[in-house]
Design a protein around this motif. Structure first.
Motif, PDB file in Angstrom:
ATOM      1  N   SER A 269       0.850  -1.192   0.000  1.00 51.86           N
ATOM      2  CA  SER A 269       0.000   0.000   0.000  1.00 51.86           C
ATOM      3  C   SER A 269       0.884   1.239   0.000  1.00 51.86           C
ATOM      4  N   ASP A 364      -5.674   1.811   8.729  1.00 50.86           N
ATOM      5  CA  ASP A 364      -6.084   1.406   7.388  1.00 50.86           C
ATOM      6  C   ASP A 364      -4.912   1.699   6.452  1.00 50.86           C
ATOM      7  N   HIS A 366      -4.624   1.946   3.343  1.00 51.48           N
ATOM      8  CA  HIS A 366      -4.880   2.805   2.182  1.00 51.48           C
ATOM      9  C   HIS A 366      -5.241   4.228   2.595  1.00 51.48           C
ATOM     10  N   PRO A 401     -13.281  -5.281   5.579  1.00 52.10           N
ATOM     11  CA  PRO A 401     -13.693  -4.644   4.321  1.00 52.10           C
ATOM     12  C   PRO A 401     -15.204  -4.484   4.262  1.00 52.10           C
ATOM     13  N   HIS A 406     -14.095  -9.590  -0.726  1.00 60.84           N
ATOM     14  CA  HIS A 406     -12.981  -8.671  -0.928  1.00 60.84           C
ATOM     15  C   HIS A 406     -12.100  -8.652   0.324  1.00 60.84           C
ATOM     16  N   CYS A 407     -10.846  -8.255   0.126  1.00 59.90           N
ATOM     17  CA  CYS A 407      -9.908  -8.092   1.233  1.00 59.90           C
ATOM     18  C   CYS A 407      -9.430  -6.644   1.279  1.00 59.90           C
ATOM     19  N   TRP A 408      -8.978  -6.222   2.457  1.00 55.38           N
ATOM     20  CA  TRP A 408      -8.516  -4.845   2.631  1.00 55.38           C
ATOM     21  C   TRP A 408      -7.296  -4.851   3.550  1.00 55.38           C
ATOM     22  N   ASN A 458      -4.212  -8.643   5.417  1.00 58.00           N
ATOM     23  CA  ASN A 458      -5.349  -8.425   4.540  1.00 58.00           C
ATOM     24  C   ASN A 458      -6.568  -9.044   5.217  1.00 58.00           C
ATOM     25  N   CYS A 460     -10.292 -10.130   5.308  1.00 60.48           N
ATOM     26  CA  CYS A 460     -11.130 -10.559   4.189  1.00 60.48           C
ATOM     27  C   CYS A 460     -12.579 -10.812   4.607  1.00 60.48           C
TER      28      CYS A 460
END
Length: 543
Positions: A269, A364, A366, A401, A406-408, A458, A460
């Protein structure tokens, strides 16, 4: 077919081909290598790199009793000024051959697999070899070897000053006095292992004891000063296998060098790409507990045993959002330092003794949003699990997420504090704009923090978490509809069905396929409700 065989033979020959072509030239190269003052990590250049306050304590580590010896020769014979007379009787060049075997090992909380086996020969001009590939005893021979002879062979790790192998009466009736041990080099600079050949000793050999092996004393005690006739080297690099072994011994923890390389090569990231990696000095261990599950959701059965999941930033570091509701365990391993360049050779402890207070952040990766902040963690707090210690300034917000399937990414940071931070303002308990606007760089600079370690995961939105989301919505709708008319209840249930279809479609379930949530799954997710209440809830939702 003949051409294919020919290609294979060329490849095989290329693997075993020695860089040193004949004995006279090999001996000459050995003499040059042994005398060089700046060839290895312990060379004269180490003074400029390591004798200052900001020196890297891992890369600058040296056994204190060897710090005055800078060439391979001076370190091997323990003399401040090496002289070529030590090798005056060299007449053979021993060939050291490792038949490296594939294998698997776990290091730095990651599983490594070495697939390709190869043949490795020791040579003064060889490229550094991974310690995992030289972990097993090599084959030793030389040109003109008399198989009825009686030679003494030893191998020593020159950088660390240890005896790694000792055999007498070789090759006629070899007797091993010290079993072979490889070189566990944890630093990026290569480290030499030397193989020394002596003629048959004139008396019974006195075997050295302890980890500190002094070749000069060994030769004097056994009257071998004129009998050193062969010398070769194996140049060993670093790999996770050696890093983990030294970490477990309590000598040094260099796992963080692997994660730093990964971030430089491929940052997960933007936030991670901006971290001051030059400040990182240790490894951060983060673990979540995944509860046991036996559920059915989105027409799929999900079973999961209770498990402790350690984050694996060297791998994919994927964690189900269902496991991240509560704060994780946090610990950081580091061997205590003396001055700025050496480690104590004692049992390992956690976190540098020079740093007394620490801050843990969860962000986070991002957006930089603040999910968790604990300050004023003591050194002892990080011994095992610091999740419930220190001073919480931002309560833990579940990192998950928003979209199904989806994963974040989320990042954990461990920062050394120069002073207590108990007086800083606390953040809101739940979601708020203040957390969304949190700026890590400004916070770090304002409080004079230094980045000690970091990790990431990550999180998920998988089937386990989907089951939790749908079950929670069903429960909330049930609580809201007891006092409402039947038409209103049907409307709310229809909305729940629509949400269920949206979630399940993300997991490749057809919208025409009707899927229910199992009763056992609700019992697992909400243990505070009895099975009777859950049964009533589902019967009620059917109307």
């Amino acid at each position: 077919m003949p051409s294919r065989c020919w290609i294979f033979e060329l490849l095989l020959i290329g693997v075993v081909y020695s860089l040193c072509p004949d004995t006279p030239r090999c001996i000459e190269r050995i003499r040059e290598l042994v005398a060089g003052p700046r060839t290895f990590w312990f060379g004269e250049h180490r003074r400029a790199l390591c004798h200052h306050r900001n020196a890297n304590p891992v890369e600058c580590y040296s056994p204190p009793h060897l710090s005055a010896f800078h060439s391979l020769g001076s370190r091997l014979f323990r003399v401040r000024t090496y002289h070529s007379e030590y090798l005056r009787n060299l007449e053979i060049f021993p060939r050291i051959t490792y038949r490296a075997a594939p294998g698997e090992y776990r290091a730095c909380e990651h599983d490594f697999r070495v697939k390709n086996a190869s043949i490795i020969e020791g040579d003064p001009d060889m490229a550094p070899v991974a310690p995992f590939l030289v972990r097993k005893k090599p084959e030793i021979t030389w040109h003109g070897l008399d198989y009825d002879g009686n030679f003494t062979i030893l191998m020593t790790d020159v950088g660390f000053g240890t005896l790694n192998y000792l055999v007498v009466d070789f090759p006629r009736v070899p007797t091993i006095l010290k079993e072979y041990e490889g070189c566990d080099n944890f630093r990026p600079q290569p480290n030499p292992m030397a193989l020394v050949v002596f003629r048959k000793p004139k008396k019974e050999l006195i075997v050295p004891k302890g980890e500190n092996f002094n070749l000069g004393d060994f030769m004097l005690q056994n009257d071998l000063a004129d009998d050193l006739i062969g010398l070769s080297v194996v140049i060993v690099g670093a790999d996770p296998y050696a890093i983990e072994r030294q970490r477990m011994r309590g000598l040094a923890d260099n796992c963080h060098s692997l994660i730093k390389k990964k971030v430089v090569r491929s940052p997960p990231s933007k936030l991670l790409s901006r971290l001051p990696l030059e400040e990182v000095s240790t490894w951060l261990s983060v673990g979540y507990d995944h509860p046991a599950l036996d559920i059915k959701v989105c027409c799929q059965k999900v079973q999961h045993e209770r498990e402790r999941i350690m984050l694996d930033p060297l791998g994919d570091s994927i964690v189900s959002a269902f496991a991240t509701f509560s704060p994780p365990s946090i610990s950081s391993l580091k061997v205590p330092q003396t001055a700025y360049t050496n480690y104590h050779r004692t049992a390992r402890t956690f976190v540098a003794l020079m740093d007394e207070l620490y801050t843990v952040l969860l962000l986070d990766a991002h957006t930089g949003k603040l999910h968790w902040m604990v300050v004023d963690l003591m050194t002892a707090d990080l011994l095992d699990d610091a999740s419930e210690k220190g001073n919480t300034k931002a309560s833990y917000i579940h990192p998950a997420p928003a979209d199904p399937a989806h994963c974040w990414p989320f990042v954990f940071l461990l920062l050394a504090q120069p002073r207590p931070l108990h007086s800083i303002d606390s953040f809101c308990i739940n979601e708020c704009e203040e957390r969304n606007r949190f700026n890590f760089e400004e916070f770090k600079q304002l409080n004079g923090l230094r980045l000690s370690a970091f990790s990431w995961m990550n999180s998920c939105y998988d089937l386990s978490f989907a089951h939790y989301v749908l079950s929670r919505q069903a429960l909330s709708i049930s609580n809201a509809t007891f006092a409402q008319e039947r038409n209103a209840r049907r409307s709310l249930n229809k909305a729940l069905q629509g949400e269920s279809q949206r979630v399940c479609q993300a997991f490749s379930v057809s919208p025409t396929q009707k899927c229910s949530i199992s009763l056992t799954s609700l019992t697992t997710t909400f243990p505070i409700f009895s099975s009777i209440l859950i049964s009533i809830l589902f019967l009620y939702l059917l109307f």
